[in-house]
Design an enzyme around this catalytic site. Structure first.
Site, PDB file in Angstrom:
ATOM      1  N   HIS A  42       0.816  -1.282  -0.015  1.00 29.18           N
ATOM      2  CA  HIS A  42      -0.143   0.244   0.123  1.00 29.18           C
ATOM      3  C   HIS A  42       0.991   1.373   0.170  1.00 29.18           C
ATOM      4  O   HIS A  42       0.698   2.146   0.832  1.00 29.18           O
ATOM      5  CB  HIS A  42      -0.905   0.184   1.135  1.00 29.18           C
ATOM      6  N   ASP A  64      -4.753  -7.520   6.408  1.00 34.97           N
ATOM      7  CA  ASP A  64      -3.368  -7.323   5.706  1.00 34.97           C
ATOM      8  C   ASP A  64      -2.463  -8.375   6.091  1.00 34.97           C
ATOM      9  O   ASP A  64      -1.535  -8.616   5.235  1.00 34.97           O
ATOM     10  CB  ASP A  64      -2.712  -5.922   6.794  1.00 34.97           C
ATOM     11  N   ILE A 111      -7.121   7.433   9.412  1.00 33.13           N
ATOM     12  CA  ILE A 111      -6.161   8.518   9.450  1.00 33.13           C
ATOM     13  C   ILE A 111      -7.132   9.955   9.547  1.00 33.13           C
ATOM     14  O   ILE A 111      -6.295  10.738  10.225  1.00 33.13           O
ATOM     15  CB  ILE A 111      -5.329   8.539   8.057  1.00 33.13           C
ATOM     16  N   THR A 112      -8.110  10.152   8.864  1.00 28.88           N
ATOM     17  CA  THR A 112      -8.719  11.314   9.117  1.00 28.88           C
ATOM     18  C   THR A 112      -9.070  11.472  10.293  1.00 28.88           C
ATOM     19  O   THR A 112      -9.195  12.604  10.942  1.00 28.88           O
ATOM     20  CB  THR A 112     -10.044  11.300   7.933  1.00 28.88           C
TER      21      THR A 112
END
Length: 492
Positions: A87, A191, A408-409
């Protein structure tokens, strides 16, 4: 500083966001009294929460100076050590953090462990304000028999191993088994499953460590089960990660249509992102694939599956007791509705043979210093909008403020709000008046204790070395894993 994933944490959802109008950020820099025109502020932790906090403080106070302390020799926390190597686009935020670190009003001090090399009290004496943004560095234990057996790892350590976290470089997981079980159904779990099953030649041009790539080339893992206590409606991963799993080359999904009975009727009540996720799960589980997809799945040599309504009860040992041979799962059913839904055992159990168990049931923050209040049950520093309870001038942002959740935001908005509270307190005269020595006092303390801080320009030398080493094999970088080697390269 780290916990990835993060992740726990779906770090692939990096975007810019705006704060709601009701919480908009003011430009405070023009309104401070003379005595607070040059505030010295320190941030502990250089992951997303730390850098977003620093970025906002520098932007909204034109004369603030921010020092960032980090226990690793290198910056960026979970962006470096948590985001999956396949990623790379998610790591682009490092460019923004680098611009912040290069500001003449910002300084980075790596290789400094707050709580060991310097105390929070000493930082508070040296700065007008201190912000703790050190993330979630531990994992939630399973607390079941057999957890200590060889072949059982935390997903956090496994992610750290393939991402080059120095403390995990010696992990050496044995991938010679046929089946792996991942406990937990969040983005970190997906992941890990994806890295285990991705053809190694697809990872060769990423920044995965050479040791991990070598182990994955030798891996004999063919099947990965991703196990959750609750049902499809409660999965914690996002649609992007699920879509990547479904489309993963050389693999086929294994979903039991029985787990999805009645789900169609309930999807309509869900919010749009959850609704789209459920529709994709439902289609994958119940619809017959087209000719091309059916042929792709038939030729797949590896498989992954979601097991629902199963709770780990015991890790089962091999006959000689020297490693993991399986896991005993309690069959569960759901009680309650909405957010209160919980899994309760039915009394039935099943044993699932496997040679590798990865626990991905959550990250956990640690207390950093006896002088800082800490809630061990919630794993956070008690705070009100980022102000640490009963400790004026001390703040927190990120996972140590709200727990290891969100994208993340969420971290960015959260960090901006903590910064806003700090600047409001500064403007209102609630922080210490008069000059503070800042890094000059701390550097003197560190020098007396034999601690050698790593600067951002030092990091840029290490960065150039990593990039150079990676070029030889067509990789973006080959990460340095040994702190002693890093210090030698810097001439120390």
């Amino acid at each position: 500083m780290a916990p990835r994933c993060w992740r726990w944490w779906p770090w692939s959802s990096w975007t810019r966001t705006r704060l709601p109008p009701s919480r908009s950020i003011q430009n405070f820099g023009q309104h401070f009294s003379t005595q607070e025109q040059n505030p010295q502020i320190c941030v502990v932790g250089s992951g997303p929460a730390g850098f977003y906090t620093a970025q906002h403080l520098l932007k909204h106070h034109s004369r603030a100076h921010v020092d960032v302390y980090e226990k690793q020799l290198v910056p960026f926390g979970l962006v470096r050590f948590g985001v999956a190597p396949d990623h790379p686009e998610v790591k682009n935020v490092i460019n923004t953090f680098t611009q912040t670190a290069r500001s003449d009003r910002c300084a980075f001090y790596g290789n400094v462990e707050v709580g060991r090399d310097v105390t929070v009290r000493e930082l508070r004496d040296a700065y007008h304000a201190v912000v703790l943004s050190y993330g979630a560095e531990d994992h939630q234990a399973l607390e079941i028999p057999g957890e200590e057996l060889p072949g059982v790892f935390s997903a956090r350590a496994f992610v750290g191993w393939y991402n080059g976290l120095p403390e995990n470089r010696e992990l050496a997981p044995d991938l010679s088994c046929d089946t792996a079980v991942i406990l937990g159904q969040g983005n970190v779990a997906l992941d890990v499953a994806r890295i285990l099953l991705t053809p190694p030649d697809h990872l060769e041009k990423t920044d995965i460590t050479e040791a991990a790539l070598g182990a994955l080339r030798q891996s004999r893992v063919k099947t990965v089960w991703i196990v959750g206590r609750r049902g499809p409606l409660q999965v914690a991963f996002t649609i992007k990660e699920l879509r990547e799993m479904i489309q993963l080359p050389g693999t086929r999904p294994m979903l039991d249509p029985v787990d999805f009975l009645g789900l169609q009727d309930r999807i309509g009540e869900a919010a749009r992102p959850r609704k789209r996720l459920m529709e994709l799960l439902l289609r994958t589980a119940t619809e017959k694939p087209g000719v091309e997809e059916a042929a792709r799945r038939a030729s797949a040599s590896r498989a992954w599956g979601l097991r629902f309504f199963r709770s780990p009860q015991q890790v089962l040992p091999s006959p000689d007791g020297r490693r993991v041979a399986g896991i005993r799962l309690a069959v569960t059913r759901l009680e309650g509705i909405g957010e209160a839904t919980r899994a309760v055992p039915t009394g039935d159990v099943e044993d699932l043979p496997c040679g590798l168990v990865l626990s991905s049931v959550g990250y956990k923050s640690r207390p950093i210093d006896p002088s800082v209040p800490f809630d061990p049950k919630l794993g956070v520093i008690p705070n009100v909008e980022g102000r640490v309870v009963d400790v004026p001038g001390l703040y927190c942002s990120g996972w140590v403020k709200r727990g290891p959740t969100g994208v993340i935001t969420t971290t960015m908005t959260d960090s901006f709000l903590t910064s806003q509270m700090l600047l409001q307190d500064l403007k209102a005269g609630h922080l210490p008046s008069g000059p503070r020595p800042g890094s000059a006092a701390i550097k003197a303390l560190l020098d007396s204790r034999g601690v050698w801080p790593v600067s951002f320009s030092d990091w840029e030398k290490l960065d150039a070395e990593e990039v150079s080493r990676g070029q030889a094999s067509g990789k973006p970088r080959e990460k340095l894993l040994d702190p002693q080697e890093m210090l030698r390269l810097l001439g120390h």
